[in-house]
Every structure is written in C-alpha cells, then in structure tokens.
Design a protein around this motif. Structure first.
Motif, PDB file in Angstrom:
ATOM      1  N   MET A 224       0.621  -1.268  -0.014  1.00  0.00           N
ATOM      2  CA  MET A 224      -0.009  -0.071  -0.001  1.00  0.00           C
ATOM      3  C   MET A 224       0.872   1.197  -0.039  1.00  0.00           C
ATOM      4  SD  MET A 224      -3.332   0.893   2.481  1.00  0.00           S
ATOM      5  CE  MET A 224      -4.131  -0.503   2.107  1.00  0.00           C
ATOM      6  N   GLN A 225       0.522   2.269  -0.747  1.00  0.00           N
ATOM      7  CA  GLN A 225       1.167   3.605  -0.922  1.00  0.00           C
ATOM      8  C   GLN A 225       0.484   4.642  -0.152  1.00  0.00           C
ATOM      9  OE1 GLN A 225       1.947   4.223  -5.070  1.00  0.00           O
ATOM     10  NE2 GLN A 225       3.585   2.899  -5.107  1.00  0.00           N
ATOM     11  N   TYR A 226       1.099   5.206   0.558  1.00  0.00           N
ATOM     12  CA  TYR A 226       0.595   6.333   1.355  1.00  0.00           C
ATOM     13  C   TYR A 226       1.044   7.511   1.089  1.00  0.00           C
ATOM     14  CZ  TYR A 226      -0.031   2.332   4.787  1.00  0.00           C
ATOM     15  OH  TYR A 226      -0.205   1.011   5.110  1.00  0.00           O
ATOM     16  N   GLN A 227      -0.054   8.647   1.188  1.00  0.00           N
ATOM     17  CA  GLN A 227       0.416  10.187   0.906  1.00  0.00           C
ATOM     18  C   GLN A 227       1.186  10.663   2.164  1.00  0.00           C
ATOM     19  OE1 GLN A 227      -3.191  12.060  -0.535  1.00  0.00           O
ATOM     20  NE2 GLN A 227      -3.259  10.926  -2.464  1.00  0.00           N
ATOM     21  N   ARG A 228       0.708  10.307   3.330  1.00  0.00           N
ATOM     22  CA  ARG A 228       1.459  11.028   4.563  1.00  0.00           C
ATOM     23  C   ARG A 228       2.545  10.416   4.902  1.00  0.00           C
ATOM     24  NH1 ARG A 228      -4.111   9.865   5.827  1.00  0.00           N
ATOM     25  NH2 ARG A 228      -5.468  11.825   5.884  1.00  0.00           N
ATOM     26  N   GLY A 229       3.328  11.229   5.446  1.00  0.00           N
ATOM     27  CA  GLY A 229       4.791  10.708   5.900  1.00  0.00           C
ATOM     28  C   GLY A 229       4.781   9.569   7.074  1.00  0.00           C
ATOM     29  N   ASP A 230       3.813   9.485   7.842  1.00  0.00           N
ATOM     30  CA  ASP A 230       3.661   8.338   9.056  1.00  0.00           C
ATOM     31  C   ASP A 230       3.322   7.112   8.157  1.00  0.00           C
ATOM     32  OD1 ASP A 230       0.974   8.716   8.273  1.00  0.00           O
ATOM     33  OD2 ASP A 230       0.528   9.370  10.398  1.00  0.00           O
ATOM     34  N   ARG A 231       2.961   6.879   7.011  1.00  0.00           N
ATOM     35  CA  ARG A 231       2.632   5.700   6.327  1.00  0.00           C
ATOM     36  C   ARG A 231       1.639   4.870   7.316  1.00  0.00           C
ATOM     37  NH1 ARG A 231       5.517   4.348   2.115  1.00  0.00           N
ATOM     38  NH2 ARG A 231       5.268   2.035   2.790  1.00  0.00           N
ATOM     39  N   LYS A 232       0.473   5.630   7.514  1.00  0.00           N
ATOM     40  CA  LYS A 232      -0.363   5.076   8.365  1.00  0.00           C
ATOM     41  C   LYS A 232      -1.825   5.281   7.707  1.00  0.00           C
ATOM     42  CE  LYS A 232       2.186   4.773  12.788  1.00  0.00           C
ATOM     43  NZ  LYS A 232       2.082   5.337  14.112  1.00  0.00           N
ATOM     44  N   LEU A 233      -2.836   4.183   8.121  1.00  0.00           N
ATOM     45  CA  LEU A 233      -4.145   4.843   7.752  1.00  0.00           C
ATOM     46  C   LEU A 233      -4.713   5.832   8.820  1.00  0.00           C
ATOM     47  CD1 LEU A 233      -5.572   1.401   7.061  1.00  0.00           C
ATOM     48  CD2 LEU A 233      -4.932   3.020   5.490  1.00  0.00           C
ATOM     49  N   HIS A 234      -5.671   6.553   8.463  1.00  0.00           N
ATOM     50  CA  HIS A 234      -6.306   7.430   9.268  1.00  0.00           C
ATOM     51  C   HIS A 234      -7.749   7.440   9.265  1.00  0.00           C
ATOM     52  CE1 HIS A 234      -2.700  10.107  10.308  1.00  0.00           C
ATOM     53  NE2 HIS A 234      -2.165   9.476   9.510  1.00  0.00           N
ATOM     54  N   PRO A 235      -8.492   7.696  10.268  1.00  0.00           N
ATOM     55  CA  PRO A 235      -9.733   7.403  10.142  1.00  0.00           C
ATOM     56  C   PRO A 235     -10.443   8.223   9.105  1.00  0.00           C
ATOM     57  CG  PRO A 235      -9.265   7.934  12.440  1.00  0.00           C
ATOM     58  CD  PRO A 235      -8.134   7.917  11.742  1.00  0.00           C
ATOM     59  N   GLY A 236     -11.376   7.690   8.318  1.00  0.00           N
ATOM     60  CA  GLY A 236     -12.002   8.192   7.214  1.00  0.00           C
ATOM     61  C   GLY A 236     -11.232   8.368   5.976  1.00  0.00           C
ATOM     62  N   ASP A 237     -10.016   7.710   5.800  1.00  0.00           N
ATOM     63  CA  ASP A 237      -9.329   7.632   4.625  1.00  0.00           C
ATOM     64  C   ASP A 237     -10.036   6.926   3.420  1.00  0.00           C
ATOM     65  OD1 ASP A 237      -7.419   9.011   5.664  1.00  0.00           O
ATOM     66  OD2 ASP A 237      -5.832   7.432   5.720  1.00  0.00           O
ATOM     67  N   ILE A 238      -9.607   7.328   2.324  1.00  0.00           N
ATOM     68  CA  ILE A 238     -10.284   6.584   1.020  1.00  0.00           C
ATOM     69  C   ILE A 238      -9.123   5.765   0.455  1.00  0.00           C
ATOM     70  CG2 ILE A 238     -11.127   6.979  -1.345  1.00  0.00           C
ATOM     71  CD1 ILE A 238     -12.905   9.668   0.074  1.00  0.00           C
ATOM     72  N   ILE A 239      -9.312   4.735   0.011  1.00  0.00           N
ATOM     73  CA  ILE A 239      -8.226   3.954  -0.459  1.00  0.00           C
ATOM     74  C   ILE A 239      -8.675   3.623  -1.833  1.00  0.00           C
ATOM     75  CG2 ILE A 239      -6.861   1.603  -0.340  1.00  0.00           C
ATOM     76  CD1 ILE A 239      -7.712   1.583   2.605  1.00  0.00           C
ATOM     77  N   LEU A 240      -7.756   3.654  -2.790  1.00  0.00           N
ATOM     78  CA  LEU A 240      -7.783   3.539  -4.312  1.00  0.00           C
ATOM     79  C   LEU A 240      -7.147   2.108  -4.556  1.00  0.00           C
ATOM     80  CD1 LEU A 240      -7.989   4.027  -7.195  1.00  0.00           C
ATOM     81  CD2 LEU A 240      -5.809   5.212  -7.104  1.00  0.00           C
ATOM     82  N   ALA A 241      -8.069   1.104  -5.276  1.00  0.00           N
ATOM     83  CA  ALA A 241      -7.345   0.075  -5.975  1.00  0.00           C
ATOM     84  C   ALA A 241      -7.893   0.124  -7.443  1.00  0.00           C
ATOM     85  CB  ALA A 241      -7.901  -1.315  -5.134  1.00  0.00           C
ATOM     86  N   HIS A 242      -7.386  -1.154  -7.866  1.00  0.00           N
ATOM     87  CA  HIS A 242      -7.901  -1.319  -9.393  1.00  0.00           C
ATOM     88  C   HIS A 242      -8.267  -2.592  -9.525  1.00  0.00           C
ATOM     89  CE1 HIS A 242      -5.504   2.400  -9.979  1.00  0.00           C
ATOM     90  NE2 HIS A 242      -6.232   2.614 -10.631  1.00  0.00           N
ATOM     91  N   PHE A 243      -9.347  -2.809 -10.749  1.00  0.00           N
ATOM     92  CA  PHE A 243      -9.512  -4.158 -11.254  1.00  0.00           C
ATOM     93  C   PHE A 243      -8.450  -4.554 -12.124  1.00  0.00           C
ATOM     94  CE2 PHE A 243     -13.848  -2.797  -9.956  1.00  0.00           C
ATOM     95  CZ  PHE A 243     -14.405  -3.948  -9.506  1.00  0.00           C
ATOM     96  N   ARG A 244      -7.235  -5.001 -11.569  1.00  0.00           N
ATOM     97  CA  ARG A 244      -5.954  -5.277 -12.156  1.00  0.00           C
ATOM     98  C   ARG A 244      -6.138  -6.465 -13.078  1.00  0.00           C
ATOM     99  NH1 ARG A 244      -2.120  -1.810 -11.012  1.00  0.00           N
ATOM    100  NH2 ARG A 244      -2.306  -0.560  -9.038  1.00  0.00           N
ATOM    101  N   GLY A 245      -5.581  -6.643 -14.211  1.00  0.00           N
ATOM    102  CA  GLY A 245      -5.451  -7.766 -15.042  1.00  0.00           C
ATOM    103  C   GLY A 245      -4.156  -8.715 -14.546  1.00  0.00           C
ATOM    104  N   PRO A 246      -4.193 -10.072 -15.302  1.00  0.00           N
ATOM    105  CA  PRO A 246      -3.021 -10.984 -14.993  1.00  0.00           C
ATOM    106  C   PRO A 246      -1.778 -10.271 -15.438  1.00  0.00           C
ATOM    107  CG  PRO A 246      -4.898 -12.024 -16.300  1.00  0.00           C
ATOM    108  CD  PRO A 246      -4.962 -10.626 -16.308  1.00  0.00           C
ATOM    109  N   SER A 247      -1.400  -9.455 -16.350  1.00  0.00           N
ATOM    110  CA  SER A 247      -0.287  -8.912 -16.800  1.00  0.00           C
ATOM    111  C   SER A 247       0.268  -8.002 -15.755  1.00  0.00           C
ATOM    112  CB  SER A 247      -0.099  -8.408 -18.376  1.00  0.00           C
ATOM    113  OG  SER A 247      -1.087  -7.069 -18.190  1.00  0.00           O
ATOM    114  N   GLU A 248      -0.534  -7.204 -15.143  1.00  0.00           N
ATOM    115  CA  GLU A 248      -0.074  -6.112 -14.274  1.00  0.00           C
ATOM    116  C   GLU A 248       0.086  -7.001 -12.777  1.00  0.00           C
ATOM    117  OE1 GLU A 248      -2.260  -2.370 -14.229  1.00  0.00           O
ATOM    118  OE2 GLU A 248      -3.974  -3.854 -14.623  1.00  0.00           O
TER     119      GLU A 248
END
Length: 280
Positions: A225-249
């Motif tokens: 997981m890649q984080y935007q904040r420097g503490d590299r932690k989840l925070h209450p209310g965070d929105i997480i992005l994922a993708h419908f990734r294919g086999p090549s990815e």
C-alpha cells in the motif's frame, strides 16, 4: 516329674513367641477408596473472531472477520450545498476507525472476485470506465446486486485537464448515461482519471448531476500500500484506491490475492471498512 513338665511348657511358649506362630485376629474388611467421579472438561471456548458472523467465509479466503462498522451518521458529513460547487474529497471527516475501499476502471473481470465479495460482504465503490467494461458489462451486475457502489470514471479514461470544458462534460455525462442504462442506477460519485481535474471538471460534474469528486489517500498496489502521509499509516475516514487489475499487471497473482492483502493491511492497523455512499 512335675518340674520336667513345667519346664517343657515354658520352653514351648518361648518357641512359639520366637517363630511368630501366634494366632492372628481375622483382618478387618477394608472399604475400597472412593473413585472420583469423572468430570468432563468444558470445550475450549473458540476465539471471538471464529464466532463472528461469516467467520467460515473469511477463513476460506485466509482472512479474519472484520469488526462491524458503526452505524452511518444521521447527517452525512459530506454534502453538496444546493447550487454550490461539487466537493472534492480524499477522506471523510470522522473519528471512527473506518476506511473506504474504491476500485477503478474495470479491466480485470475475475469471477473469483465476485465470489469473494459475496462471501465477505465488505463494501466497495466501483468507479467504472466504459472503455474498460464494455467487453463484459454483465460481469459487474452481481456486484451491483450485492450492494456495492456504482460510480463514474468517464467514458474513455482521458486526462481531463487536457480537454475542453465541453469535451469533459461529454466524458462525464456520457458515462452517467451508460451506467444508468446498463445497471439501472445513476451514479452520485465521480473520480477523474489519474486524479487530474480542474474547475472545468468540477463544473461538468455538477452539470451531470454528481454529488462529489472522490480522490484518495492511499493506493493499493500489487503487494503493498502506498501512503500520501509521511507516517505511512491509515487515518480515520481515509479513502483507499485500488484497481481491477489484469493478469499482466498482477505478475502471477490474482485479483482476489491482491484484495486479501489489502484487507489484511487494513485490519492490521485496527480499522474496518464502511460504505462510502453512506457518508457522501
């Protein structure tokens, strides 16, 4: 003679005493010691997580059950004011330890993912692009039927900042129409491809009837997981992005493996997953 008899009797008595040939009293009958009653040890109490609803389904996917999210707020914390601009959000204002999962595009159509979502009942919001889903619109029907959010990610996935206001409107409103026709539900949320937007994007989203432009705080890659904040932690209310990734990815992994990894990372940090549409 009498002396001889007396002496013989005395010697006989001594001999009997020395050899231990005395007459013994019958041994007293002994009562057997009571046998302790058998007791059955109570079965070990299963861990609370194994008694949670759906625990068996979670085990099938190598996961532990999530805690139930809190009840949605009576008043949504993100609301577009009447006639006002469309809000742009990366997180939901809340103190609850909840996060929101969003999945983009629609390129990968793994049947296992549909089964996984049916089993786990973890809410996700799907930001779909027509160019990615048109080869198999039917794949997403059971996911919509399960109650997962249906959201807009444009017709062809362009960088909107490079387009004119009218071209942006066509991309956004055109996808609103497509999704309504295919799935019977008009999206309320919009995500610009690559997260790129400008004020023309916001105006077009408003014209197309959308309630919010949704960005993100974390993004789930194949294993990490890649984080935007420097503490590299989840925070209450965070929105997480994922993708419908294919086999090549995914490089030999599956969509369900990537999703399971994401869910573990959320759980390890003490969070549970809530439904984005309940807060916007």
């Amino acid at each position: 003679m009498k002396k001889t008899i007396a002496l013989w009797a005395a010697l006989t008595t001594v001999a009997l005493l020395v050899t231990g040939c005395t007459v013994e009293e019958p041994a007293a009958a002994q009562t057997p010691a009571p046998v302790p009653a058998k007791t059955t040890s109570p079965a070990a109490e299963p861990p609370a997580e194994d008694k949670a609803p759906g625990a068996a389904a979670y085990r099938r996917w190598g996961l532990k059950p999530f805690a139930a999210p809190p009840a949605p707020p009576a008043v949504k914390p993100v609301v577009r004011p009447p006639g006002g601009p469309v809000p742009v959000i990366s997180e939901i204002p809340t103190r609850e330890k909840i996060v929101f999962i969003t999945i983009d595009d629609g390129a990968e159509k793994d049947p296992g993912f549909v089964r996984m979502m049916k089993d786990l009942k973890v809410p996700v919001t799907m930001f779909l692009t027509d160019a990615a889903i048109r080869a198999d619109y039917a794949y997403f029907e059971p996911l919509v039927a399960q109650g997962h959010g249906l959201a807009n990610h444009t017709l062809t996935h362009p960088n909107l900042r490079t387009l004119s206001p009218e071209a942006q409107r066509r991309e956004i409103c055109g996808q609103q129409t497509k999704l309504k026709e295919r799935y019977g539900s008009t999206p309320r949320l919009f995500r610009p491809p690559y997260g790129n937007w400008n004020e023309a994007t916001r105006a077009a989203a408003g014209e197309c009837g959308l309630d919010a432009i949704v960005l993100w705080r974390e993004s789930m890659q194949i294993k990490n997981m890649q984080y935007q904040r420097g503490d590299r932690k989840l925070h209450p209310g965070d929105i997480i992005l994922a993708h419908f990734r294919g086999p090549s990815e995914l490089k030999g992994r599956t969509m369900t493996e990537m999703t399971a990894t994401m869910l573990r990372k959320i759980q390890e940090q003490g969070f549970t997953v809530a439904r984005l549409e309940d807060y916007v």
